[in-house]
Write an enzyme that holds these catalytic residues in place. Structure first.
Site, mmCIF file in Angstrom:
data_model
loop_
_atom_site.group_PDB
_atom_site.id
_atom_site.type_symbol
_atom_site.label_atom_id
_atom_site.label_comp_id
_atom_site.label_asym_id
_atom_site.label_seq_id
_atom_site.Cartn_x
_atom_site.Cartn_y
_atom_site.Cartn_z
ATOM 1 N N HIS A 146 0.832 -1.220 0.000
ATOM 2 C CA HIS A 146 0.000 0.000 0.000
ATOM 3 C C HIS A 146 0.862 1.264 0.000
ATOM 4 C CE1 HIS A 146 0.528 -0.236 4.348
ATOM 5 N NE2 HIS A 146 -0.464 -1.085 4.535
ATOM 6 N N ARG B 159 14.786 16.419 -0.399
ATOM 7 C CA ARG B 159 16.178 16.079 -0.115
ATOM 8 C C ARG B 159 16.329 14.640 0.393
ATOM 9 N NH1 ARG B 159 16.156 21.533 1.399
ATOM 10 N NH2 ARG B 159 15.612 21.020 3.557
ATOM 11 N N GLY C 292 -10.378 6.380 -1.784
ATOM 12 C CA GLY C 292 -10.607 7.785 -1.475
ATOM 13 C C GLY C 292 -10.284 8.149 -0.039
ATOM 14 N N ASP D 126 -6.968 -4.107 0.968
ATOM 15 C CA ASP D 126 -6.537 -3.986 2.370
ATOM 16 C C ASP D 126 -7.765 -4.073 3.273
ATOM 17 O OD1 ASP D 126 -4.806 -3.706 4.505
ATOM 18 O OD2 ASP D 126 -4.667 -1.528 4.371
#
Length: 369
Positions: A204, A215, A237, A262
């Site tokens: 996921h 960075r 969503g 999931d």
């Protein structure tokens, strides 16, 4: 007995309009285009969910084979013809017991394998994983589970920055078990090292990961850019803004992005109180969150719901079907058996109406009740 399913057929190469899928026994024998066919239903490949913890009020996380059978049946009714039973971070005793309990279901074909999401995960990025059970990867534990499962263990998610993680990746891939990267605070360099060792899935993507920084790109960028890695995305969503969903697909392509649910036991169930890995979960408005801190605790999604959401976000249906079936099947080593409407593969398909609701499901050439 041979049969023909007519409609708008979605193949890996795109949409074949006014076509049909020909089935004989449990196999697809042909995908053909027939201008005379006028049925308007969509014919799409059976969905392959490589990451789900349960559904229909039943869970995979406790190692109960009856609950696992019921959860698989729930998702089958929503078009998922192939799935992995995903556990959460647990004591080794439960991991052993679940492997022994689920191996017969894998042999029977009810499950396509077992996915251990943890316990070798980052405490800083544990999300809804139980922090009490987190620990460094153990090649001894993994070797025992792989041997006990006899091929049933299909994927393990771990954090590459934990001590022993690279040795675990090497062990897993050496036994043809998918090593996935997730719930991680790894740097870009640590993630690349795990990929170089053989890790091939991002669990996921974005969720439970060190965020992107200009960075310090972190795991997200390392996974998106690795040509051999398939990135899971939860298209509900809640886990991802639609802009991030479409960005990830544009960056990696549908051949390297897999939609997963999931899902937890609350998928398909009313709002209320549930449990995940020994922790209380509250579901409100269809969103599952830990009662203790509000962390997202899996989803209440089905693969059919993910399809509708992804198409609604602007992704082409042919790409979405690839991400729901073809790409995840290949990611877990089953691309030569399932995952596409293609001659020679198992006859798994879903018939959808124009609103992309499931009308019928076929698995191995038989219509599902």
């Amino acid at each position: 007995m041979a049969l023909r399913v007519n409609g708008k057929v979605v193949t890996p190469a795109g949409v074949v309009r006014q076509g049909c899928v020909e089935v004989d026994g449990d196999r697809i024998t042909a995908v053909a285009e027939y201008p005379s066919v006028r049925d308007g239903h969509w014919i799409v490949p059976g969905f392959v969910d490589m990451h789900t913890h349960g559904g229909g009020g039943h869970t995979f996380t406790t190692g109960d084979p009856d609950a696992a059978r019921a959860a698989a049946a729930f998702h089958l009714g929503h078009g998922t013809t192939t799935l992995l039973a995903s556990l959460v971070s647990s004591p080794f005793e439960l991991m052993r017991a679940a492997t022994a309990a689920y191996a017969p279901l894998v042999a029977e074909g009810v499950l396509a394998g077992i996915h251990f999401e943890g316990p070798y995960l980052s405490a800083q990025r544990c999300g809804a994983q139980n922090p009490e059970h987190l620990r460094d990867p153990s090649t001894e534990e993994l070797a025992e589970l792989i041997e006990l499962g006899g091929g049933a263990v299909r994927m393990v998610t771990l954090a590459p920055e934990r001590e022993g993680a690279l040795a675990a990746v090497t062990l897993l891939t050496g036994h043809r078990v998918v090593a996935a990267i997730g719930h991680t605070d790894a740097t870009y360099e640590q993630t690349r090292a795990a990929v170089a060792a053989g890790a091939s899935v991002g669990t996921h993507l974005f969720n439970g990961m060190r965020p992107v920084h200009h960075r310090e790109p972190g795991p997200v960028v390392a996974l998106l850019e690795a040509p051999q890695v398939v990135c899971e995305l939860v298209a509900d969503g809640v886990h991802l803004h639609d802009g991030m969903l479409t960005f990830a697909v544009s960056a990696a392509g549908p051949e390297r992005t897999a939609l997963v649910t999931d899902a937890m036991a609350a998928a398909g169930m009313p709002d209320g109180e549930y449990e995940l890995g020994g922790q209380a979960v509250t579901v409100a408005g269809g969103t599952a969150r830990l009662a203790r801190d509000g962390a997202i605790a899996g989803s209440t999604l089905t693969m059919a719901g993910a399809l509708r959401h992804a198409v609604g976000a602007g992704l082409p249906i042919a790409d979405v079907c690839r991400m729901l079936a073809t790409t995840p099947a290949r990611a877990i080593g089953l691309g030569d058996r399932v995952g596409a409407l293609q001659a020679g593969l198992r006859a798994d398909l879903v018939v959808l109406d124009d609103d992309l609701n499931v009308l019928q499901v076929m698995r191995a050439g038989s219509w599902v009740e």
